[in-house]
Design a protein around this motif. Structure first.
Motif, PDB file in Angstrom:
ATOM      1  N   UNK A   1       0.832  -1.216   0.000  1.00  0.00           N
ATOM      2  CA  UNK A   1       0.000   0.000   0.000  1.00  0.00           C
ATOM      3  C   UNK A   1       0.859   1.255   0.000  1.00  0.00           C
ATOM      4  N   UNK A   2       1.849   1.281   0.863  1.00  0.00           N
ATOM      5  CA  UNK A   2       2.669   2.485   0.964  1.00  0.00           C
ATOM      6  C   UNK A   2       3.469   2.727  -0.313  1.00  0.00           C
TER       7      UNK A   2
ATOM      8  N   UNK B   1      -3.795   5.144   7.849  1.00  0.00           N
ATOM      9  CA  UNK B   1      -2.426   4.720   7.535  1.00  0.00           C
ATOM     10  C   UNK B   1      -1.791   5.654   6.497  1.00  0.00           C
ATOM     11  N   UNK B   2      -2.546   6.000   5.451  1.00  0.00           N
ATOM     12  CA  UNK B   2      -2.031   6.915   4.428  1.00  0.00           C
ATOM     13  C   UNK B   2      -1.865   8.322   4.990  1.00  0.00           C
ATOM     14  N   UNK B   3      -2.799   8.733   5.832  1.00  0.00           N
ATOM     15  CA  UNK B   3      -2.713  10.071   6.426  1.00  0.00           C
ATOM     16  C   UNK B   3      -1.437  10.222   7.246  1.00  0.00           C
ATOM     17  N   UNK B   4      -1.036   9.140   7.906  1.00  0.00           N
ATOM     18  CA  UNK B   4       0.192   9.176   8.693  1.00  0.00           C
ATOM     19  C   UNK B   4       1.424   9.365   7.797  1.00  0.00           C
ATOM     20  N   UNK B   5       1.297   9.025   6.523  1.00  0.00           N
ATOM     21  CA  UNK B   5       2.378   9.253   5.566  1.00  0.00           C
ATOM     22  C   UNK B   5       2.295  10.639   4.935  1.00  0.00           C
ATOM     23  N   UNK B   6       1.288  11.395   5.320  1.00  0.00           N
ATOM     24  CA  UNK B   6       1.112  12.731   4.771  1.00  0.00           C
ATOM     25  C   UNK B   6       0.277  12.772   3.505  1.00  0.00           C
ATOM     26  N   UNK B   7      -0.464  11.685   3.217  1.00  0.00           N
ATOM     27  CA  UNK B   7      -1.292  11.614   2.008  1.00  0.00           C
ATOM     28  C   UNK B   7      -2.758  11.502   2.410  1.00  0.00           C
TER      29      UNK B   7
ATOM     30  N   UNK C   1     -18.914   6.505   6.477  1.00  0.00           N
ATOM     31  CA  UNK C   1     -18.729   7.876   6.001  1.00  0.00           C
ATOM     32  C   UNK C   1     -18.436   8.826   7.160  1.00  0.00           C
ATOM     33  N   UNK C   2     -19.198   8.707   8.217  1.00  0.00           N
ATOM     34  CA  UNK C   2     -19.036   9.591   9.374  1.00  0.00           C
ATOM     35  C   UNK C   2     -17.617   9.474   9.935  1.00  0.00           C
ATOM     36  N   UNK C   3     -17.115   8.260  10.058  1.00  0.00           N
ATOM     37  CA  UNK C   3     -15.789   8.061  10.649  1.00  0.00           C
ATOM     38  C   UNK C   3     -14.678   8.537   9.703  1.00  0.00           C
ATOM     39  N   UNK C   4     -14.866   8.334   8.404  1.00  0.00           N
ATOM     40  CA  UNK C   4     -13.869   8.813   7.447  1.00  0.00           C
ATOM     41  C   UNK C   4     -13.793  10.336   7.441  1.00  0.00           C
ATOM     42  N   UNK C   5     -14.941  10.975   7.461  1.00  0.00           N
ATOM     43  CA  UNK C   5     -14.972  12.441   7.465  1.00  0.00           C
ATOM     44  C   UNK C   5     -14.331  12.978   8.739  1.00  0.00           C
ATOM     45  N   UNK C   6     -14.589  12.305   9.847  1.00  0.00           N
ATOM     46  CA  UNK C   6     -14.001  12.729  11.120  1.00  0.00           C
ATOM     47  C   UNK C   6     -12.480  12.665  11.082  1.00  0.00           C
ATOM     48  N   UNK C   7     -11.936  11.745  10.263  1.00  0.00           N
ATOM     49  CA  UNK C   7     -10.485  11.618  10.140  1.00  0.00           C
ATOM     50  C   UNK C   7      -9.896  12.572   9.105  1.00  0.00           C
ATOM     51  N   UNK C   8     -10.772  13.255   8.354  1.00  0.00           N
ATOM     52  CA  UNK C   8     -10.277  14.235   7.399  1.00  0.00           C
ATOM     53  C   UNK C   8     -10.474  13.883   5.944  1.00  0.00           C
ATOM     54  N   UNK C   9     -11.244  12.849   5.652  1.00  0.00           N
ATOM     55  CA  UNK C   9     -11.500  12.506   4.254  1.00  0.00           C
ATOM     56  C   UNK C   9     -12.324  13.615   3.596  1.00  0.00           C
ATOM     57  N   UNK C  10     -11.887  14.052   2.426  1.00  0.00           N
ATOM     58  CA  UNK C  10     -12.582  15.119   1.710  1.00  0.00           C
ATOM     59  C   UNK C  10     -13.364  14.583   0.512  1.00  0.00           C
ATOM     60  N   UNK C  11     -12.832  13.549  -0.123  1.00  0.00           N
ATOM     61  CA  UNK C  11     -13.478  12.935  -1.281  1.00  0.00           C
ATOM     62  C   UNK C  11     -13.615  11.440  -1.025  1.00  0.00           C
ATOM     63  N   UNK C  12     -14.770  10.890  -1.365  1.00  0.00           N
ATOM     64  CA  UNK C  12     -15.013   9.455  -1.196  1.00  0.00           C
ATOM     65  C   UNK C  12     -15.602   8.916  -2.496  1.00  0.00           C
ATOM     66  N   UNK C  13     -14.980   7.860  -3.001  1.00  0.00           N
ATOM     67  CA  UNK C  13     -15.395   7.273  -4.275  1.00  0.00           C
ATOM     68  C   UNK C  13     -16.316   6.081  -4.045  1.00  0.00           C
TER      69      UNK C  13
ATOM     70  N   UNK D   1      -5.464  10.252  -4.705  1.00  0.00           N
ATOM     71  CA  UNK D   1      -4.926   8.887  -4.692  1.00  0.00           C
ATOM     72  C   UNK D   1      -5.888   7.995  -3.923  1.00  0.00           C
ATOM     73  N   UNK D   2      -6.233   6.817  -4.450  1.00  0.00           N
ATOM     74  CA  UNK D   2      -7.211   5.970  -3.764  1.00  0.00           C
ATOM     75  C   UNK D   2      -6.619   5.217  -2.580  1.00  0.00           C
ATOM     76  N   UNK D   3      -7.461   4.948  -1.592  1.00  0.00           N
ATOM     77  CA  UNK D   3      -7.156   3.969  -0.550  1.00  0.00           C
ATOM     78  C   UNK D   3      -8.332   2.999  -0.478  1.00  0.00           C
ATOM     79  N   UNK D   4      -8.127   1.891   0.219  1.00  0.00           N
ATOM     80  CA  UNK D   4      -9.092   0.783   0.283  1.00  0.00           C
ATOM     81  C   UNK D   4      -9.239   0.079  -1.064  1.00  0.00           C
TER      82      UNK D   4
END
Length: 766
Positions: free
Chosen positions: A42-43, A150-156, A196-208, A57-60
């Motif tokens: 993933x990284x 995990x990606x957010x911890x890498x700055x992405x 969705x609620x938990x992703x947004x709380x972590x800072x997700x701006x776009x969800x596919x 960049x996608x995750x999941x």
């Protein structure tokens, strides 16, 4: 102009995921090793996409086995029978996950795997969700959330990818009658809302949200389900920006529906269906963003920049550059990782490599198109000129175009696709010649490819083993398999295919117009990776491909040995196909090559010839309006390949992992004397299509699942055969595994086939 990617290959650039999973299953690695390799892949993927200039960049999009299975895990859609795997140890979750995918035979438990089928019209297989009436869902796995963090911890800040709720339900099946799985939408959506609620709380701006079913024929109930689902998701997550991704076909009659759903971005596949652009532009509200899928996510040819830029220009003139995004057509899951991993002196001819792009190169193409549609720098303009030169060279290359091959296709006669007599007459002649017992037993073709056999092939390739030495080793292996089949009591034997690396690659290596990569691996299912051939030019047969091996095997026994061939449609579907002429034309060229091989096998005295077409259903267009055209040329291609034999020669075909109801008439039109199909995972449910249709020819429903390591008991196979006998006359039934045995070990293969023969004998006595 913004760029994004829908998904990236998850096997690792050197198939690291395959290797660690298989080590875990064999007990040579721990579950922590699997998790660590997953993190590493993933990284690496995230950083690679960032360096390529992809904005979102996608995750999941990573999975240890299958993304649909991941969603079943996330949603708690776990069939009750697997709860017994939840043992009191620290690896319970991963064992449960793999048990659903592969079955479980350990610690006194014996569980079959969940059903598996094709992902739309691709050669990727997914694990089919199972639904019961009033089923409840709950957040069981937080993988999508964990990987975003995990990606957010890498700055992405990634764009989490989810299979949309409607498509997820449609991908599954009801396990009991009397209800529609879409009725479960109201139970399913609260879990999506929670995610969705938990992703947004972590800072997700776009969800596919991937909703590929929007590119299929939809009824009123399904259209209402889409509107209901996205109205709820919008209300539940007003701060989320939703990307609705469609792919593999045009939106067609669903264009208006997709354009009015309350999302910020609509993604469409303009590789498969460039003609849909104008209608989408007309229907998409001005405030919404159009994501243009321009770089082919399913093939390995370079994007032709000038053609893509024309489409971009049309969209920008209508909507403005701020409302247009650039992306691949679909997830890059279906392409190899990196063309740079192909060695300079490797398998690929030097003429081909400049025309190709793998996943990593496709990211650069996306970035280039975005730059070229704006203020391109000098470097990007140079790449545009290089791209133009490659396209022109390919267009005029004598390496590709062969006038004699084109002429042979043009001169095919009207009767070339027909056997001499109808099946009822052929059957009598075949019965007289073959003299088989009721419930005749056979296998699908391949036997285990042991490490030793693969080592011989590698030594031959590296010239550390002579061709004569290799031939003697393979002949000894064939003889051992023939003797074992005789002792076990199998009625129609196979030579085992020990000389073959892959059912498509082996033939492609002996045909003109095919080329091969060294490292062009793509995922088929789980840890199973394939290296599709590249059909770059006109196809023809140079010389017989299988006759010597099959004739040798037949010389060892008085029983009949099947000649084993791969059919033209499967050769086409399981290759990266040239995109400069209609697929039907390429398929007919392959059919003529296979026809020549069939004729030579018959001349060598082979009485039973199998032409496998597991990909026939896979190639079916997603929309019924286009199905007839495809089926007409696909069925004719098979018949062209199969019809150059006498009535007393028995033609078999094999199909697997597909729903047959909507193509059963076409399967009958193929006019194979015997068809073998995968049915064990569905407990013979797939056989209903043949029963309801009153299929006239003979049929071998698979009695055990070869994609699972578990060994079925005789009583289990007898039970399945009795189910088959209840819907198909006994005189039409054969007994065989679901598929070839190449990936299995010898011990489990011998045990399972011994039980299979015993099951057939038991039925003969009833």
């Amino acid at each position: 102009m913004r760029t994004h990617n829908l998904g990236y290959p998850r096997i690792g650039s050197h198939r690291e995921l395959k290797k660690v999973c298989e080590q875990y299953w064999s007990g040579k690695a721990g579950h922590k090793d699997v998790l660590q390799v997953g993190r590493d892949i993933r990284q690496e993927n995230w950083m690679l996409q960032k360096e390529a200039g992809i904005a979102l960049i996608p995750s999941n999009d990573f999975s240890c086995y299958d993304q649909v299975l991941d969603h079943s895990f996330m949603l708690g859609a776990i069939p009750q029978r697997y709860n017994t795997v939840l043992l009191n140890n620290d690896k319970a979750e991963i064992d449960l996950y793999f048990a659903m995918a592969r079955g479980y035979q350990k610690d006194g438990l014996d569980l079959g795997a969940m059903e598996m089928t094709k992902w739309f019209d691709t050669n990727y297989h997914y694990i089919v969700p199972e639904f019961t009436r009033d089923q409840q869902f709950s957040l069981f796995s937080t993988k999508v959330i964990d990987e975003f963090y995990e990606a957010r911890e890498l700055g992405i800040i990634t764009k989490p990818v989810l299979i949309g709720p409607v498509s997820y339900l449609l991908l599954g099946k009801e396990k009991e009658p009397g209800f529609s799985r879409l009725e479960l939408l109201k139970n399913l959506l609260p879990v999506y809302e929670q995610v969705l609620f938990r992703l947004i709380a972590l800072g997700a701006e776009w969800i596919q949200f991937d909703e590929p079913f929007l590119c299929t024929d939809l009824d009123a109930e399904t259209c209402e389900a889409f509107e209901y689902a996205y109205e709820r998701l919008r209300r539940a997550a007003p701060k989320a920006s939703i990307i609705l991704a469609t792919y593999f076909e045009s939106l067609g009659t669903n264009t208006s529906l997709a354009c009015r759903l309350p999302v910020e971005v609509l993604h469409i596949d303009l590789v498969r269906a460039p003609e849909q652009l104008e209608e989408v532009i007309e229907n998409l509200p001005a405030e919404k963003i159009l994501s243009m899928g321009l770089v082919d996510g399913r093939n390995i040819w370079k994007n032709e920049y000038d053609k893509s830029l024309q489409l971009i220009d049309k969209a920008v003139k209508a909507r403005g550059s701020e409302k247009v995004w650039i992306a691949p057509s679909c997830s890059l899951l279906h392409t190899p990782c990196d063309l740079d991993h192909e060695p300079e002196n490797g398998n690929l001819p030097s003429d081909l490599k400049p025309w190709m792009a793998f996943a990593k190169q496709k990211l650069s193409e996306v970035a280039d198109l975005a730059m070229l549609s704006g203020e391109a720098d000098k470097t990007t303009l140079t790449r545009l000129e290089t791209n133009r030169q490659a396209a022109q060279t390919r267009l005029n290359s004598s390496f590709i175009h062969k006038t004699d091959v084109k002429a042979r296709v043009a001169n095919i006669t009207v009767n070339a696709d027909s056997r001499k007599s109808p099946f009822a007459q052929r059957r009598l002649k075949q019965q007289e010649r073959l003299k088989l017992p009721p419930f005749p037993t056979t296998t699908i073709g391949s036997f285990p490819q042991t490490p030793e056999v693969r080592r011989w092939r590698a030594l031959l390739k590296s010239e550390k083993l002579s061709s004569g030495e290799y031939e003697q080793l393979i002949k000894a292996e064939i003889e051992k398999s023939i003797r074992w089949q005789e002792e076990t009591g199998i009625d129609v034997l196979v030579h085992g295919e020990f000389e073959r690396n892959d059912m498509v690659e082996y033939f492609g290596e002996q045909l003109e117009g095919f080329a091969f990569t060294n490292n062009g691996w793509v995922q088929s299912y789980g840890s199973r990776c394939v290296k599709p051939p590249v059909i770059y030019g006109d196809v023809s047969r140079k010389e017989p491909m299988t006759v010597a091996w099959t004739a040798f095997a037949q010389s060892l026994t008085s029983r009949f040995v099947k000649g084993m061939l791969t059919g033209p449609v499967t050769m086409l579907q399981w290759s990266f196909v040239r995109n400069d002429q209609p697929r039907s034309e390429t398929c007919m060229q392959i059919a003529l090559a296979i026809r020549d091989e069939v004729a030579d096998l018959e001349k060598a005295g082979i009485a039973v010839i199998q032409i496998d077409e597991p990909a026939l259903r896979e190639g079916l267009p997603l929309q019924k309006a286009q199905s007839k055209l495809y089926l007409d040329w696909a069925v004719r291609s098979f018949r062209i390949a199969a019809s150059a034999v006498a009535d007393h020669t028995q033609i078999h075909t094999h199909m697997c992992y597909a729903e047959f109801n909507d193509i059963i008439h076409s399967i009958a039109e193929m006019d194979a004397d015997v068809i073998t199909i995968e049915t064990s995972r569905s407990q013979m449910e797939l056989l209903d299509a043949f029963a309801n249709f009153n299929y006239p020819n003979e049929i071998g429903p698979g009695v055990y699942d070869i994609h699972s390591p578990r060994i079925p008991a005789r009583r289990e196979m007898v039970s399945l055969l009795r189910k088959a006998q209840a819907v198909i006359p006994a005189a039409q039934l054969w007994v065989n595994p679901d598929c070839g045995l190449k990936t299995r070990g010898w011990e489990e293969t011998q045990n399972a086939l011994t039980e299979m023969v015993a099951a057939a004998r038991e039925l003969r006595q009833i």
